[in-house]
Scaffold this active site. Sequence first.
Site, PDB file in Angstrom:
ATOM      1  N   HIS A  34       0.818  -1.213   0.000  1.00 19.98           N
ATOM      2  CA  HIS A  34       0.000   0.000   0.000  1.00 19.98           C
ATOM      3  C   HIS A  34       0.855   1.269   0.000  1.00 19.98           C
ATOM      4  O   HIS A  34       0.644   2.185   0.787  1.00 19.98           O
ATOM      5  CB  HIS A  34      -0.982   0.020   1.184  1.00 19.98           C
ATOM      6  CG  HIS A  34      -1.985  -1.081   1.153  1.00 19.98           C
ATOM      7  ND1 HIS A  34      -3.039  -1.157   2.043  1.00 19.98           N
ATOM      8  CD2 HIS A  34      -2.111  -2.168   0.352  1.00 19.98           C
ATOM      9  CE1 HIS A  34      -3.753  -2.233   1.792  1.00 19.98           C
ATOM     10  NE2 HIS A  34      -3.207  -2.869   0.765  1.00 19.98           N
ATOM     11  N   TYR A 135     -12.495  10.934   1.898  1.00 20.47           N
ATOM     12  CA  TYR A 135     -13.030   9.860   1.072  1.00 20.47           C
ATOM     13  C   TYR A 135     -13.312   8.584   1.862  1.00 20.47           C
ATOM     14  O   TYR A 135     -13.600   7.553   1.271  1.00 20.47           O
ATOM     15  CB  TYR A 135     -12.124   9.653  -0.150  1.00 20.47           C
ATOM     16  CG  TYR A 135     -12.265  10.843  -1.063  1.00 20.47           C
ATOM     17  CD1 TYR A 135     -13.188  10.843  -2.093  1.00 20.47           C
ATOM     18  CD2 TYR A 135     -11.576  12.030  -0.805  1.00 20.47           C
ATOM     19  CE1 TYR A 135     -13.388  11.967  -2.877  1.00 20.47           C
ATOM     20  CE2 TYR A 135     -11.778  13.163  -1.576  1.00 20.47           C
ATOM     21  CZ  TYR A 135     -12.684  13.124  -2.621  1.00 20.47           C
ATOM     22  OH  TYR A 135     -12.902  14.250  -3.378  1.00 20.47           O
TER      23      TYR A 135
END
Length: 254
Positions: A34, A135
């Site tokens: 990630h 988000y």
Amino acid sequence: MTTVVRGRIDNGRWVDQELIYRAPKDTHTSPHHHFGTRIVVRDGYLFFGVGDRGRMDQAQDLSSPAGKIHRLHEDGRIPEDNPFQGDGALRSVWSIGHRNPQGMVFDPENGDLWTAEHGPRGGDELNLVRKGLNYGWPLVTHGINYDGTPITEKTSMPGMEDPLLQWTPSIAVCGITFYSGDAFPDWKGCLFACGLVSEQLHRIQVHEGVVILDEIVLKGHGRIRDVVTGPDGMLYIALYRERPRQAWIKRLVP
């Protein structure tokens, strides 16, 4: 942690390297996944994404670079009008709550910034990214943990931006681009998104902020990492297979 440099290519050699961004040392983490990232430049500003580094709560922590979209001047200076200026906040941050951005592109028509992001098990996202917005990851998601347990029961929440499109099951969404050539006139202005696990290329149409079409135009040729419009107006894709390990750049023609 993700680092950004710039340089020049001179007769096939990488030269004149300069450091543009390096996260503070105390924010570096040990997981090997990630990281993000894509880099896009427009009007003198550089945008890039950093994934949550496998520590999902960092995506909501303004003192961590992880799980964020960042905005800098092209030379690495932090713009004075970036949205987060409070105590402890990293001033390079443009938006928060991102899991692992793997695609990023500007709409050539209106300058909107789009990202494509890996969800966990399900919940890959296509997002329209705006200044200072949240988000949602990991407070809201359409995905679940890889062991089948829930991350959260919420797929939407006040103050959090919903994705314009989400893929469940995951396609392992990667590079994205807007088609800007003339070879495929019916596709002009469409957004194309790559799938790694799904080995798919998607064509997406958006009208007045709503996705009205998501169709698969290519499948089964390998894991598609990126897609661009070539100078000849054709679409070019970068794809590969793990076993046997092979990689290609292929051209799509009408």
